[in-house]
Write a protein that holds these residues in place. Structure first.
Motif, mmCIF file in Angstrom:
data_model
loop_
_atom_site.group_PDB
_atom_site.id
_atom_site.type_symbol
_atom_site.label_atom_id
_atom_site.label_comp_id
_atom_site.label_asym_id
_atom_site.label_seq_id
_atom_site.Cartn_x
_atom_site.Cartn_y
_atom_site.Cartn_z
ATOM 1 N N ASP A 3 -0.686 8.185 3.987
ATOM 2 C CA ASP A 3 0.445 8.269 3.078
ATOM 3 C C ASP A 3 1.147 6.921 2.969
ATOM 4 O O ASP A 3 1.593 6.516 1.893
ATOM 5 C CB ASP A 3 1.446 9.319 3.557
ATOM 6 C CG ASP A 3 0.901 10.727 3.398
ATOM 7 O OD1 ASP A 3 -0.029 10.894 2.585
ATOM 8 O OD2 ASP A 3 1.401 11.646 4.081
ATOM 9 N N LYS A 4 1.236 6.218 4.096
ATOM 10 C CA LYS A 4 1.877 4.896 4.078
ATOM 11 C C LYS A 4 1.086 3.933 3.222
ATOM 12 O O LYS A 4 1.649 3.117 2.484
ATOM 13 C CB LYS A 4 2.013 4.369 5.512
ATOM 14 C CG LYS A 4 2.781 3.052 5.585
ATOM 15 C CD LYS A 4 2.978 2.615 7.010
ATOM 16 C CE LYS A 4 3.782 1.311 7.065
ATOM 17 N NZ LYS A 4 3.989 0.861 8.459
ATOM 18 N N LYS A 6 -0.703 4.688 0.665
ATOM 19 C CA LYS A 6 -0.518 5.042 -0.741
ATOM 20 C C LYS A 6 0.788 4.491 -1.280
ATOM 21 O O LYS A 6 0.892 4.134 -2.451
ATOM 22 C CB LYS A 6 -0.548 6.571 -0.888
ATOM 23 C CG LYS A 6 -1.933 7.181 -0.727
ATOM 24 C CD LYS A 6 -1.879 8.685 -0.913
ATOM 25 C CE LYS A 6 -3.273 9.297 -0.772
ATOM 26 N NZ LYS A 6 -3.228 10.783 -0.915
ATOM 27 N N THR A 7 1.826 4.444 -0.448
ATOM 28 C CA THR A 7 3.114 3.937 -0.895
ATOM 29 C C THR A 7 3.255 2.439 -0.679
ATOM 30 O O THR A 7 4.224 1.843 -1.115
ATOM 31 C CB THR A 7 4.253 4.664 -0.154
ATOM 32 O OG1 THR A 7 4.084 4.492 1.253
ATOM 33 C CG2 THR A 7 4.250 6.151 -0.483
ATOM 34 N N SER A 8 2.304 1.834 0.031
ATOM 35 C CA SER A 8 2.326 0.385 0.269
ATOM 36 C C SER A 8 0.991 -0.212 -0.157
ATOM 37 O O SER A 8 0.197 -0.662 0.670
ATOM 38 C CB SER A 8 2.591 0.098 1.753
ATOM 39 O OG SER A 8 3.793 0.677 2.181
#
Length: 356
Positions: A3-4, A6-8
């Protein structure tokens, strides 16, 4: 962890350079100084003959350097994207500079379905002293679909190369671009097709410097009359090329294409018709000042992205005067219109910040 990631996302900054040894170091420094940590910096040198390669080599493994034979800006874009891994991708001209928070601002609004994110560029001198203006000027930058504007007017307000971050899915769809037709002003290809294939998101902030130094393709600073003739002809050719590109792409997508004049295309053509009417004839275009003036007046009144009502009136009046005054007076107005540095002080003061 997934998830990290995907957001970074990893963001690629691809710097294209040709004989800008005096500038390219600052472009690289600005890319390396981003506050957002997940950035790869790629520098494509397009066969420079100055000290560019020595400047680039100083950065060692901090950048990925690609040294190639001269092939033009389109070839540099193609090569730079081919070796990049990020999404989105920023193509940074070697004579421009990104602000440290540029990528961070892009990532904050980024969505995978967007074709691109764009932002304002602050116009500056060679030594990066602000000129008190931005690109694209006072015009509002749209967010959402700009397809209708492109199909009707061949244009939407957008900064040049360094003010855009493109999605990887878009670039995979439209690159490699034809290299022979885009040795310069290759951003026109990217900006046009980005608006046709997907939605655009605008950040209404200045996130970089656009350096004005006299060799810019679109900016008139430093031109004299002879240079103006040459650059106007280049711009008319670029506009015709853009029309053909849009027509072909719209046809492939099954979209209607019935373009009208923009005020900017009409202004370029009527200016060239006054300074060098034979150049327009050679391109198969009519050099009739009166006909072009009427098209320009209509475009000034109906084009949706003019910055103000005053701008519509001012530009319509300019078209009217250039189209119908005697040639010598028309030429004077054309010079004032395309070369702001030649304007009398009273006229420059009157126009002030309203210049579009």
């Amino acid at each position: 962890m997934e998830d990290k990631e995907k957001t970074s996302p990893l963001v690629s900054i691809v710097i294209n350079n040709y004989n800008y040894g005096r500038f390219v170091g600052q472009a690289i420094e600005s890319a390396l100084a981003q506050t957002y940590p997940h950035v790869e910096v790629i520098v494509v040198d397009d066969g420079s003959t100055d000290d560019s390669r020595e400047v680039i080599a100083q950065y060692g493994e901090r950048v990925r350097a690609v040294f190639k034979e001269n092939g033009g800006q389109a070839s540099a874009f193609n090569v730079g994207f081919a070796v990049s891994k990020g999404d989105p991708v920023i193509f940074l001209d070697a004579d421009d500079v990104l602000f440290p928070n540029a990528v961070e601002e892009v990532v904050a609004v980024w969505k995978p379905e967007l074709s691109k994110v764009q932002w304002r560029l602050r116009l500056a001198t060679e030594d990066l002293k602000p000129l008190g203006a931005t690109w694209p000027g006072e015009r509002e930058m749209p967010s959402g679909s700009v397809r209708d504007s492109l199909l009707r007017f061949r244009y939407y307000p957008s900064p040049p190369t360094s003010g855009n971050a493109f999605s990887r899915w878009l670039l995979e769809r439209i690159l490699p671009m034809p290299e022979g037709g885009y040795r310069i002003a290759a951003d026109s290809y990217l900006l046009t097709l980005a608006g046709l294939h997907g939605e655009v998101r605008s950040i209404d902030k200045e996130l970089g410097y656009y350096r004005v130094h006299g060799k810019n393709f679109w900016h008139t600073s430093g031109w004299d009359t002879q240079e103006a003739k040459r650059k106007l002809l280049q711009q008319v050719k670029a506009d015709l090329q853009k029309r053909n590109l849009l027509e072909e792409e719209a046809h492939s997508l099954g979209l209607p294409f019935h373009p009208r004049y923009t005020p900017f295309a009409a202004k370029t053509e009527i200016a060239l018709s006054v300074l060098d009417p034979g150049a327009l004839k050679a391109l198969g275009l009519s050099p009739s000042r009166m006909a072009l003036a009427l098209k320009g007046i209509h475009a000034s009144l109906v084009y949706p992205y003019m910055p103000s009502s005053f701008s519509r009136i001012r530009l319509s009046t300019w078209f009217l005067l250039v189209g119908f005054l005697p040639p010598l007076l028309a030429k004077k107005l054309v010079i004032w219109g395309i070369l702001p540095s030649t304007r009398p002080r009273w006229l420059a003061k009157f126009l002030g910040a309203s210049e579009s």
